[in-house]
Scaffold this active site. Structure first.
Site, PDB file in Angstrom:
ATOM      1  N   TYR A 187       0.902  -1.628   0.165  1.00 12.98           N
ATOM      2  CA  TYR A 187      -0.242  -0.159   0.354  1.00 12.98           C
ATOM      3  C   TYR A 187       0.962   1.157   0.503  1.00 12.98           C
ATOM      4  CZ  TYR A 187      -4.939  -2.070   0.453  1.00 12.98           C
ATOM      5  OH  TYR A 187      -5.482  -3.480   0.458  1.00 12.98           O
ATOM      6  N   GLU A 231       0.708  -5.056  -8.991  1.00  9.31           N
ATOM      7  CA  GLU A 231      -0.037  -6.235  -7.945  1.00  9.31           C
ATOM      8  C   GLU A 231       0.182  -7.746  -7.947  1.00  9.31           C
ATOM      9  OE1 GLU A 231      -2.860  -1.915  -6.151  1.00  9.31           O
ATOM     10  OE2 GLU A 231      -3.855  -3.964  -6.956  1.00  9.31           O
TER      11      GLU A 231
END
Ligand code: CMP
Length: 139
Positions: free
Chosen positions: A50, A127
């Site tokens: 994140y 990701e």
């Protein structure tokens, strides 16, 4: 085009034993689960994943939450998978999510919102490679 996107079933959902119900939503929408594993993130790993939110006031809380219980990370594949997954998830804030979406049905709050999904092709690629090697993805 056929796309792949990174999905995470978050701690609030794994804790409540909702993995199967959430996966059913993906599959009903035509998304295929082409890779999946249950893992426990460390604070460091959550922080790295994140990193784009580092300056946000909720960053610390977000990382602690993501490291608090196991998560299920998965690669979803299908026609327009990135947008389709975002549709199935519903709005980030469950109070704003449409009827029938995962977050409307299961999310507890904007932080404990049951699922994460990549927001664009570039972030999806990044990701996916954060969690999976090519060998682990079987289309
Ligand atoms: P996600 O799609 O995983 O990407 C970033 C996450 O930050 C988002 O879902 C939310 O769960 C979380 N988030 C966004 N806003 C807030 C907030 N105000 N408080 C706590 N968490 C938040």
């Amino acid at each position: 085009a056929i796309e792949r996107t990174l999905s995470i079933i978050k701690p609030d959902a794994t804790k409540r034993n909702l993995t199967g119900k959430i996966n059913a939503k993906f599959e009903e929408a035509g998304l295929r689960i082409v890779a999946q594993k249950r893992i426990q993130l460390t604070m460091d790993q959550a922080g790295k994943f994140y990193e784009v939110h580092k300056e946000r006031p909720f960053y610390g809380e977000l990382c602690e939450f993501m490291a608090s219980e196991p998560v299920v990370v998965q690669v979803l594949e299908g026609e327009g998978a990135i947008a389709k997954n975002r549709e199935v998830m519903g709005a980030t804030n469950p109070a704003e999510a449409d009827e029938g979406t995962i977050r409307k049905e299961y999310a507890l709050s904007v932080g404990e919102n049951s699922v994460h999904g990549s927001d664009a092709p570039e972030t999806a690629a990044e990701e996916i490679s954060f969690f999976f090697s090519g060998l682990e993805i079987v289309g």
